[in-house]
Design a protein around this motif. Structure first.
Motif, PDB file in Angstrom:
ATOM      1  N   LEU A   1     -18.558  30.512 -17.938  1.00 37.50           N
ATOM      2  CA  LEU A   1     -18.473  30.152 -19.350  1.00 37.50           C
ATOM      3  C   LEU A   1     -17.796  28.810 -19.576  1.00 37.50           C
ATOM      4  CD1 LEU A   1     -17.623  33.553 -21.083  1.00 37.50           C
ATOM      5  CD2 LEU A   1     -19.845  32.459 -20.730  1.00 37.50           C
ATOM      6  N   SER A   2     -17.600  28.042 -18.501  1.00 39.49           N
ATOM      7  CA  SER A   2     -17.099  26.681 -18.678  1.00 39.49           C
ATOM      8  C   SER A   2     -18.234  25.822 -19.230  1.00 39.49           C
ATOM      9  CB  SER A   2     -16.590  26.112 -17.352  1.00 39.49           C
ATOM     10  OG  SER A   2     -17.660  25.943 -16.443  1.00 39.49           O
ATOM     11  N   ASP A   3     -17.903  24.606 -19.652  1.00 44.71           N
ATOM     12  CA  ASP A   3     -18.946  23.758 -20.251  1.00 44.71           C
ATOM     13  C   ASP A   3     -19.752  23.010 -19.198  1.00 44.71           C
ATOM     14  OD1 ASP A   3     -17.090  21.971 -19.373  1.00 44.71           O
ATOM     15  OD2 ASP A   3     -17.051  20.753 -21.186  1.00 44.71           O
ATOM     16  N   VAL A   4     -19.718  23.488 -17.958  1.00 43.47           N
ATOM     17  CA  VAL A   4     -20.471  22.853 -16.881  1.00 43.47           C
ATOM     18  C   VAL A   4     -21.646  23.713 -16.444  1.00 43.47           C
ATOM     19  CG1 VAL A   4     -20.359  21.974 -14.521  1.00 43.47           C
ATOM     20  CG2 VAL A   4     -18.420  21.627 -16.059  1.00 43.47           C
ATOM     21  N   VAL A   5     -21.422  25.026 -16.312  1.00 47.00           N
ATOM     22  CA  VAL A   5     -22.433  25.904 -15.722  1.00 47.00           C
ATOM     23  C   VAL A   5     -23.443  26.377 -16.751  1.00 47.00           C
ATOM     24  CG1 VAL A   5     -22.798  28.016 -14.397  1.00 47.00           C
ATOM     25  CG2 VAL A   5     -20.762  26.619 -13.979  1.00 47.00           C
ATOM     26  N   LEU A   6     -22.982  27.051 -17.804  1.00 51.84           N
ATOM     27  CA  LEU A   6     -23.885  27.647 -18.786  1.00 51.84           C
ATOM     28  C   LEU A   6     -23.741  26.981 -20.152  1.00 51.84           C
ATOM     29  CD1 LEU A   6     -23.489  31.428 -17.884  1.00 51.84           C
ATOM     30  CD2 LEU A   6     -25.308  29.869 -17.199  1.00 51.84           C
ATOM     31  N   LYS A   7     -23.510  25.704 -20.158  1.00 51.67           N
ATOM     32  CA  LYS A   7     -23.240  24.987 -21.403  1.00 51.67           C
ATOM     33  C   LYS A   7     -24.371  25.120 -22.409  1.00 51.67           C
ATOM     34  CE  LYS A   7     -22.104  20.384 -23.158  1.00 51.67           C
ATOM     35  NZ  LYS A   7     -21.815  18.977 -22.808  1.00 51.67           N
ATOM     36  N   ASP A   8     -25.594  25.006 -21.973  1.00 51.06           N
ATOM     37  CA  ASP A   8     -26.732  25.015 -22.891  1.00 51.06           C
ATOM     38  C   ASP A   8     -27.415  26.373 -22.957  1.00 51.06           C
ATOM     39  OD1 ASP A   8     -26.371  22.267 -23.398  1.00 51.06           O
ATOM     40  OD2 ASP A   8     -27.477  21.752 -21.572  1.00 51.06           O
ATOM     41  N   VAL A   9     -26.818  27.390 -22.367  1.00 52.56           N
ATOM     42  CA  VAL A   9     -27.425  28.718 -22.329  1.00 52.56           C
ATOM     43  C   VAL A   9     -26.677  29.696 -23.219  1.00 52.56           C
ATOM     44  CG1 VAL A   9     -28.061  30.654 -20.835  1.00 52.56           C
ATOM     45  CG2 VAL A   9     -28.273  28.291 -19.986  1.00 52.56           C
ATOM     46  N   VAL A  10     -25.352  29.702 -23.118  1.00 53.93           N
ATOM     47  CA  VAL A  10     -24.515  30.637 -23.867  1.00 53.93           C
ATOM     48  C   VAL A  10     -24.052  29.965 -25.164  1.00 53.93           C
ATOM     49  CG1 VAL A  10     -22.388  31.993 -23.783  1.00 53.93           C
ATOM     50  CG2 VAL A  10     -23.773  31.708 -21.726  1.00 53.93           C
ATOM     51  N   PRO A  11     -24.040  30.686 -26.291  1.00 59.39           N
ATOM     52  CA  PRO A  11     -23.532  30.114 -27.542  1.00 59.39           C
ATOM     53  C   PRO A  11     -22.111  29.588 -27.389  1.00 59.39           C
ATOM     54  CG  PRO A  11     -24.650  32.187 -27.975  1.00 59.39           C
ATOM     55  CD  PRO A  11     -24.575  32.047 -26.479  1.00 59.39           C
ATOM     56  N   ASN A  12     -21.818  28.540 -28.122  1.00 62.33           N
ATOM     57  CA  ASN A  12     -20.511  27.894 -27.986  1.00 62.33           C
ATOM     58  C   ASN A  12     -19.363  28.840 -28.302  1.00 62.33           C
ATOM     59  OD1 ASN A  12     -18.895  25.350 -27.675  1.00 62.33           O
ATOM     60  ND2 ASN A  12     -18.390  25.786 -29.802  1.00 62.33           N
ATOM     61  N   GLY A  13     -19.532  29.694 -29.308  1.00 63.92           N
ATOM     62  CA  GLY A  13     -18.467  30.626 -29.659  1.00 63.92           C
ATOM     63  C   GLY A  13     -18.122  31.568 -28.523  1.00 63.92           C
ATOM     64  N   ILE A  14     -19.136  32.049 -27.798  1.00 66.59           N
ATOM     65  CA  ILE A  14     -18.893  32.936 -26.656  1.00 66.59           C
ATOM     66  C   ILE A  14     -18.156  32.179 -25.558  1.00 66.59           C
ATOM     67  CG2 ILE A  14     -19.985  34.340 -24.882  1.00 66.59           C
ATOM     68  CD1 ILE A  14     -20.180  35.550 -27.627  1.00 66.59           C
ATOM     69  N   MET A  15     -18.541  30.932 -25.312  1.00 61.73           N
ATOM     70  CA  MET A  15     -17.885  30.141 -24.276  1.00 61.73           C
ATOM     71  C   MET A  15     -16.411  29.922 -24.587  1.00 61.73           C
ATOM     72  SD  MET A  15     -20.785  27.300 -23.370  1.00 61.73           S
ATOM     73  CE  MET A  15     -19.732  26.570 -22.142  1.00 61.73           C
ATOM     74  N   LEU A  16     -16.081  29.820 -25.868  1.00 66.74           N
ATOM     75  CA  LEU A  16     -14.690  29.571 -26.253  1.00 66.74           C
ATOM     76  C   LEU A  16     -13.824  30.815 -26.167  1.00 66.74           C
ATOM     77  CD1 LEU A  16     -15.189  27.163 -29.275  1.00 66.74           C
ATOM     78  CD2 LEU A  16     -14.280  26.587 -27.032  1.00 66.74           C
ATOM     79  N   LEU A  17     -14.401  31.966 -25.827  1.00 67.50           N
ATOM     80  CA  LEU A  17     -13.582  33.152 -25.613  1.00 67.50           C
ATOM     81  C   LEU A  17     -12.795  33.068 -24.307  1.00 67.50           C
ATOM     82  CD1 LEU A  17     -15.907  36.027 -26.884  1.00 67.50           C
ATOM     83  CD2 LEU A  17     -14.091  34.817 -28.099  1.00 67.50           C
TER      84      LEU A  17
END
Length: 485
Positions: free
Chosen positions: A200-216
């Motif tokens: 969920l870092s902004d390197v691996v799944l940046k364009d796949v997972v919604p930004n809100g989920i990544m910020l968890l």
């Protein structure tokens, strides 16, 4: 007169009237018997080892972790991609203590509420983790002060959310292991937390997972600019989510029945439900320009940002000289102002004819002499570059649009323009890797310009300045034919 003491077999002698408070004794015992001190020590050593011994972007440039307090807090949050799983695993090991000692059933039969004992264990871990996290920031913050770094206040919520993340991770590990008391639980939790943080870092799944989920996940991305800070929506959303995680971990730690364990999940679910609408959906909105750091501080016609206030004295002389030389042009600029990195990245910096922009890092002004600084400010007849010579953390779109030939031609034109004011052709500071290609174009262009009458030279430089302000056309071509009249 002798001091009376109260003695008890097996207990240390304590002077009467100086009894240690019960809470302090309990905390001291818990620190000695639990893994709290070890966990805090691992966090402290791991953080400092990563920041000091490993070579990374946190050690370079104006965004280094000891440049200012916001960067210190930000880079420490960046390291949570590794340190947060460590906190989860450490808490999980602590949660196995009663199971390993075979006292779970005995302790559940005591008259004291379960949360009393859980609060001691959880409190000891929270204390050591928080202190270790703050010590890392304190070390970097002191170094930033020694380097005359900017302090401000935007670092505070970044730091507090990071400390909360370590505590929430440890409590979650304790609660899960108390619910699933197995020797396999800590390593499984550690691997799961690490995979989640990395994916969920902004390197691996940046364009796949919604930004809100990544910020968890509590870790932050790389520092994009020294003028940026974390937006209030990110800080607030992550704090709400982490409070829910911490509450769930603590409730799992004290729950004794399946129904109580199921209800213990509600704070984490509620935290996510409240946090997700608060967290920004666009990654470019995760960070904002720190308006306090970007505030201008002036000495006459020369202004720098509050972030670089200590550089104003050294800049004022060269900047005034640059303004004097630019006075040879029609409608010359009247001030020199430091420019602030535009954010979001697709935002264009405003270009005004009455101001000469300053970018300390992009223009390599940090270690220049007065004459070199003046020459740099005269580049492009006192204008900002239209093309970036060196891309920092480029997007795929920026990489595709990068044209080295155009960059070289613009640098050559800007170098010739600066030489026209000083009367001496010398390279501009920075961009050493392009120096040979730029030099191959500057000498012919310089000789051609100098062969023209003085009035025509002035018109060509004025035309170049106009083109550079609008970023319209090839500057070297404008210098060669004069552009539209």
């Amino acid at each position: 007169m002798s001091t009376k003491t109260a003695e008890a077999p097996g207990n240390p002698v304590t002077p009467v009237g100086r009894k240690t408070p019960a809470k302090a004794r309990i905390l001291r015992t818990e620190l000695r018997r639990s893994t709290a001190l070890w966990l805090g020590g691992l966090l402290l050593v791991g953080s400092l080892a990563g920041l000091e011994l490993m070579s990374g972007p946190w050690t370079k440039g104006a965004e280094s972790w000891t440049a200012q307090w916001t960067s210190t807090a930000w880079w420490e949050r960046f390291l949570l991609v590794i340190l947060w799983p460590l906190a989860v695993a450490g808490g999980a090991v602590q949660g196995l203590r009663d199971h390993r000692s075979g006292t779970s059933e005995l302790l559940s039969a005591t008259s004291r509420p379960p949360w009393h004992r859980a609060a001691r264990t959880a409190g000891a871990s929270a204390l050591t983790l928080s202190v270790a996290y703050l010590l890392v920031f304190g070390y970097g913050g002191v170094r930033a002060l020694v380097n005359d770094g900017y302090t401000g206040l935007s670092w505070l919520p970044i730091l507090l959310v990071g400390a909360l993340a370590t505590v929430a991770g440890a409590w979650l590990g304790m609660g899960v292991t108390r619910t699933l008391p197995s020797a396999l639980t800590p390593p499984v939790l550690a691997v799961a937390a690490l995979m989640t943080s990395v994916l969920l870092s902004d390197v691996v799944l940046k364009d796949v997972v919604p930004n809100g989920i990544m910020l968890l996940t509590p870790s932050l991305s790389l520092v994009h600019s020294e003028f940026l800070t974390v937006s209030w929506r990110v800080n607030a959303g992550q704090a709400l989510w982490l409070l829910g995680v911490a509450a769930t971990g603590f409730l799992l730690l004290v729950a004794g029945k399946p129904r109580a364990r199921l209800l213990a999940l509600l704070p984490m679910v509620l935290g996510a439900a409240v946090a997700l609408p608060v967290l920004p959906s666009d990654p470019e909105r995760n960070y904002v320009v720190d308006t306090a750091a970007a505030e201008l501080v002036c000495d006459g016609r020369v202004c720098v940002t509050r972030l670089h206030e200590q550089r104003l004295a050294a800049l004022t002389g060269p900047a005034e000289e640059a303004l004097r030389l630019l006075g040879r042009l029609p409608d010359p600029p009247s001030a020199v102002h430091e420019s602030v990195d535009a954010w979001p990245r697709d935002t264009k910096r405003p270009r005004t004819a009455d101001v000469v922009p300053v970018d300390f890092e992009a223009q390599a002004l940090d270690h220049t002499t007065g004459d070199e600084s003046t020459r740099t400010l005269l580049g492009g007849a006192g204008t900002a570059p239209c093309l970036e010579a060196e891309l920092t953390d480029p997007t795929e779109e920026e990489l595709r649009a990068y044209d080295e030939t155009r960059v070289v031609r613009e640098l050559a034109a800007r170098t010739v323009a600066a030489a026209w004011f000083t009367g001496d052709l010398k390279p501009l500071a920075g961009t050493l890797w392009l120096r040979a290609d730029v030099d191959a174009l500057t000498r012919p262009a310089w000789n051609a310009l100098r062969a023209l009458p003085a009035d025509e030279q002035r018109l060509r430089i004025a035309a170049l300045r106009t083109a550079a302000l609008s970023c319209d056309g090839d500057l070297l071509t404008v210098l060669a034919d004069g552009g539209p009249r």
